[in-house]
Design a protein around this motif. Structure first.
Motif, PDB file in Angstrom:
ATOM      1  N   TYR A  38       0.810  -1.241   0.000  1.00 46.64           N
ATOM      2  CA  TYR A  38       0.000   0.000   0.000  1.00 46.64           C
ATOM      3  C   TYR A  38       0.839   1.285   0.000  1.00 46.64           C
ATOM      4  N   LYS A  86       1.334   3.985  -2.961  1.00 46.07           N
ATOM      5  CA  LYS A  86       0.919   5.380  -2.803  1.00 46.07           C
ATOM      6  C   LYS A  86       2.076   6.333  -3.108  1.00 46.07           C
ATOM      7  N   HIS A 118       2.447   6.457  -6.757  1.00 49.91           N
ATOM      8  CA  HIS A 118       1.331   7.230  -7.312  1.00 49.91           C
ATOM      9  C   HIS A 118       1.638   8.727  -7.232  1.00 49.91           C
ATOM     10  N   VAL A 159       2.165  11.425 -10.201  1.00 52.98           N
ATOM     11  CA  VAL A 159       1.305  12.614 -10.262  1.00 52.98           C
ATOM     12  C   VAL A 159       2.162  13.873 -10.458  1.00 52.98           C
ATOM     13  N   TRP A 209      -2.396   6.462 -13.434  1.00 57.44           N
ATOM     14  CA  TRP A 209      -3.611   5.624 -13.505  1.00 57.44           C
ATOM     15  C   TRP A 209      -3.342   4.231 -12.924  1.00 57.44           C
ATOM     16  N   GLY A 243      -2.855   4.527  -9.196  1.00 54.83           N
ATOM     17  CA  GLY A 243      -4.117   5.016  -8.626  1.00 54.83           C
ATOM     18  C   GLY A 243      -5.157   3.904  -8.569  1.00 54.83           C
ATOM     19  N   LEU A 249      -4.467   1.476  -5.908  1.00 53.53           N
ATOM     20  CA  LEU A 249      -4.924   1.977  -4.599  1.00 53.53           C
ATOM     21  C   LEU A 249      -6.435   1.785  -4.443  1.00 53.53           C
ATOM     22  N   VAL A 307      -9.183   1.279   1.419  1.00 53.94           N
ATOM     23  CA  VAL A 307      -8.675   2.603   1.039  1.00 53.94           C
ATOM     24  C   VAL A 307      -9.812   3.522   0.579  1.00 53.94           C
ATOM     25  N   VAL A 308     -10.675   3.037  -0.298  1.00 50.10           N
ATOM     26  CA  VAL A 308     -11.748   3.894  -0.816  1.00 50.10           C
ATOM     27  C   VAL A 308     -13.102   3.378  -0.337  1.00 50.10           C
ATOM     28  N   LYS A 333     -13.215  13.134  -6.810  1.00 46.23           N
ATOM     29  CA  LYS A 333     -11.875  12.902  -7.347  1.00 46.23           C
ATOM     30  C   LYS A 333     -11.959  12.204  -8.702  1.00 46.23           C
ATOM     31  N   VAL A 379     -10.406  13.607 -12.106  1.00 44.21           N
ATOM     32  CA  VAL A 379      -9.339  12.844 -12.764  1.00 44.21           C
ATOM     33  C   VAL A 379      -9.728  12.533 -14.223  1.00 44.21           C
ATOM     34  N   ILE A 435      -8.718  17.862  -6.662  1.00 45.54           N
ATOM     35  CA  ILE A 435      -8.257  16.493  -6.384  1.00 45.54           C
ATOM     36  C   ILE A 435      -7.549  16.419  -5.030  1.00 45.54           C
ATOM     37  N   ARG A 485     -10.998  14.054   2.591  1.00 45.07           N
ATOM     38  CA  ARG A 485     -11.887  12.875   2.570  1.00 45.07           C
ATOM     39  C   ARG A 485     -13.290  13.186   3.080  1.00 45.07           C
TER      40      ARG A 485
HETATM   41  C1  HEM Z   1      -5.567   8.866 -12.663  1.00 48.18           C
HETATM   42  C2  HEM Z   1      -6.377   8.295 -11.837  1.00 48.18           C
HETATM   43  C3  HEM Z   1      -6.238   8.341 -10.343  1.00 48.18           C
HETATM   44  C4  HEM Z   1      -6.716   7.394  -9.501  1.00 48.18           C
HETATM   45  C5  HEM Z   1      -7.469   6.133  -9.906  1.00 48.18           C
HETATM   46  C6  HEM Z   1      -6.357   7.801  -8.151  1.00 48.18           C
HETATM   47  C7  HEM Z   1      -6.689   7.125  -6.987  1.00 48.18           C
HETATM   48  C8  HEM Z   1      -6.151   7.372  -5.738  1.00 48.18           C
HETATM   49  C9  HEM Z   1      -6.402   6.613  -4.535  1.00 48.18           C
HETATM   50  C10 HEM Z   1      -7.380   5.456  -4.461  1.00 48.18           C
HETATM   51  C11 HEM Z   1      -5.652   7.129  -3.535  1.00 48.18           C
HETATM   52  C12 HEM Z   1      -5.514   6.580  -2.123  1.00 48.18           C
HETATM   53  C13 HEM Z   1      -6.113   7.465  -1.084  1.00 48.18           C
HETATM   54  C14 HEM Z   1      -5.588   7.067   0.279  1.00 48.18           C
HETATM   55  O1  HEM Z   1      -4.812   6.121   0.428  1.00 48.18           O
HETATM   56  O2  HEM Z   1      -5.927   7.756   1.196  1.00 48.18           O
HETATM   57  C15 HEM Z   1      -4.912   8.239  -4.092  1.00 48.18           C
HETATM   58  C16 HEM Z   1      -4.025   9.029  -3.381  1.00 48.18           C
HETATM   59  C17 HEM Z   1      -3.573  10.246  -3.817  1.00 48.18           C
HETATM   60  N1  HEM Z   1      -3.801  10.812  -5.066  1.00 48.18           N
HETATM   61 FE1  HEM Z   1      -4.710   9.873  -6.635  1.00 48.18          FE
HETATM   62  N2  HEM Z   1      -5.657   8.985  -8.192  1.00 48.18           N
HETATM   63  C18 HEM Z   1      -5.573   9.366  -9.520  1.00 48.18           C
HETATM   64  C19 HEM Z   1      -5.002  10.547  -9.983  1.00 48.18           C
HETATM   65  C20 HEM Z   1      -4.494  11.540  -9.173  1.00 48.18           C
HETATM   66  C21 HEM Z   1      -4.143  12.884  -9.600  1.00 48.18           C
HETATM   67  C22 HEM Z   1      -4.284  13.399 -11.024  1.00 48.18           C
HETATM   68  C23 HEM Z   1      -3.677  13.552  -8.515  1.00 48.18           C
HETATM   69  C24 HEM Z   1      -3.182  14.980  -8.350  1.00 48.18           C
HETATM   70  C25 HEM Z   1      -3.346  15.939  -9.221  1.00 48.18           C
HETATM   71  C26 HEM Z   1      -3.720  12.641  -7.397  1.00 48.18           C
HETATM   72  C27 HEM Z   1      -3.279  12.946  -6.121  1.00 48.18           C
HETATM   73  C28 HEM Z   1      -3.233  12.056  -5.081  1.00 48.18           C
HETATM   74  C29 HEM Z   1      -2.595  12.318  -3.797  1.00 48.18           C
HETATM   75  C30 HEM Z   1      -1.865  13.598  -3.397  1.00 48.18           C
HETATM   76  C31 HEM Z   1      -2.795  11.167  -3.005  1.00 48.18           C
HETATM   77  C32 HEM Z   1      -2.275  10.926  -1.581  1.00 48.18           C
HETATM   78  C33 HEM Z   1      -3.339  11.222  -0.568  1.00 48.18           C
HETATM   79  C34 HEM Z   1      -2.990  10.688   0.814  1.00 48.18           C
HETATM   80  O3  HEM Z   1      -1.901  10.959   1.300  1.00 48.18           O
HETATM   81  O4  HEM Z   1      -3.800   9.989   1.379  1.00 48.18           O
HETATM   82  N3  HEM Z   1      -4.234  11.436  -7.829  1.00 48.18           N
HETATM   83  N4  HEM Z   1      -5.236   8.381  -5.446  1.00 48.18           N
END
Ligand code: HEM
Length: 152
Positions: A12, A16, A19, A23, A74, A77, A80, A86-87, A97, A101, A144, A151
């Motif tokens: 995990y 992350k 990811h 990003v 992607w 993400g 995750l 997580v979600v 989000k 996205v 986002i 959350r």
């Molecule tokens: C492209 C498809 C995307 C999917 C499917 C996706 C999905 C996810 C998921 C499921 C999490 C986990 C949340 C958690 O653990 O709390 C996450 C974390 C995160 N995502 Fe994405 N995401 C995508 C794109 C993006 C984009 C474009 C950005 C920023 C512009 C972004 C920024 C972040 C950040 C900053 C976190 C960390 C949040 C934390 O610390 O909990 N993501 N994403």
């Protein structure tokens, strides 16, 4: 398929991190490419050596940075999304989000289409349009980040 869920849970924090790294690379390119288009329209003579140099910079930025970074964002993400716990789709933030996205991915496609026009010398849009479109990824990024961090 339990082993996949276990694997995703074990990895995990690594997923992350990867990811967020992807990003950063994706966003860097998405912020810079419309800026290049502004200079390309306003400062460059079509058919000149500078025109060819801008076309090369735009093509390389998309092929070497933006496209692979979007694929990686992607991939990690979605990994995750499938990681247990997580979600929770009963909250609002995952839907907001997801919408933002998808809009970001549409904008990526829009920028790619504009690059092909510059390469063919058929761009019709003004510097002002590219300046305005430059704000799209910024607004989406703010939505986002507030979604994933607060959350709601
Ligand atoms: C492209 C498809 C995307 C999917 C499917 C996706 C999905 C996810 C998921 C499921 C999490 C986990 C949340 C958690 O653990 O709390 C996450 C974390 C995160 N995502 Fe994405 N995401 C995508 C794109 C993006 C984009 C474009 C950005 C920023 C512009 C972004 C920024 C972040 C950040 C900053 C976190 C960390 C949040 C934390 O610390 O909990 N993501 N994403």
């Amino acid at each position: 398929m339990d082993w996949i869920t276990d694997l995703l849970a074990d990895w995990y924090l690594v997923t992350k991190s990867l990811h967020v790294i992807s990003v950063i690379a994706w966003m860097a390119g998405m912020f810079y490419l419309p800026r290049l288009y502004v200079y390309h329209v306003e400062q460059v003579e079509p058919g000149s050596a500078t025109d060819r140099m801008f076309q090369t910079m735009e093509r390389r930025l998309l092929r070497a940075i933006i496209n692979p970074a979007m694929a990686a964002t992607w991939t990690f993400g979605l990994a995750l999304v499938f990681t247990p716990g997580v979600v929770d789709w009963s909250f609002t933030w995952p839907w907001v989000k997801a919408g933002a996205v998808l809009a970001m991915s549409w904008f990526h496609g829009w920028l790619s289409a504009r690059r092909r026009e510059f390469a063919k010398g058929t761009n019709t849009r003004s510097g002002r349009t590219y300046r305005m479109m430059n704000e799209v990824p910024t607004v989406l990024m703010v939505i986002i980040v507030f979604s994933v961090i607060t959350r709601f």
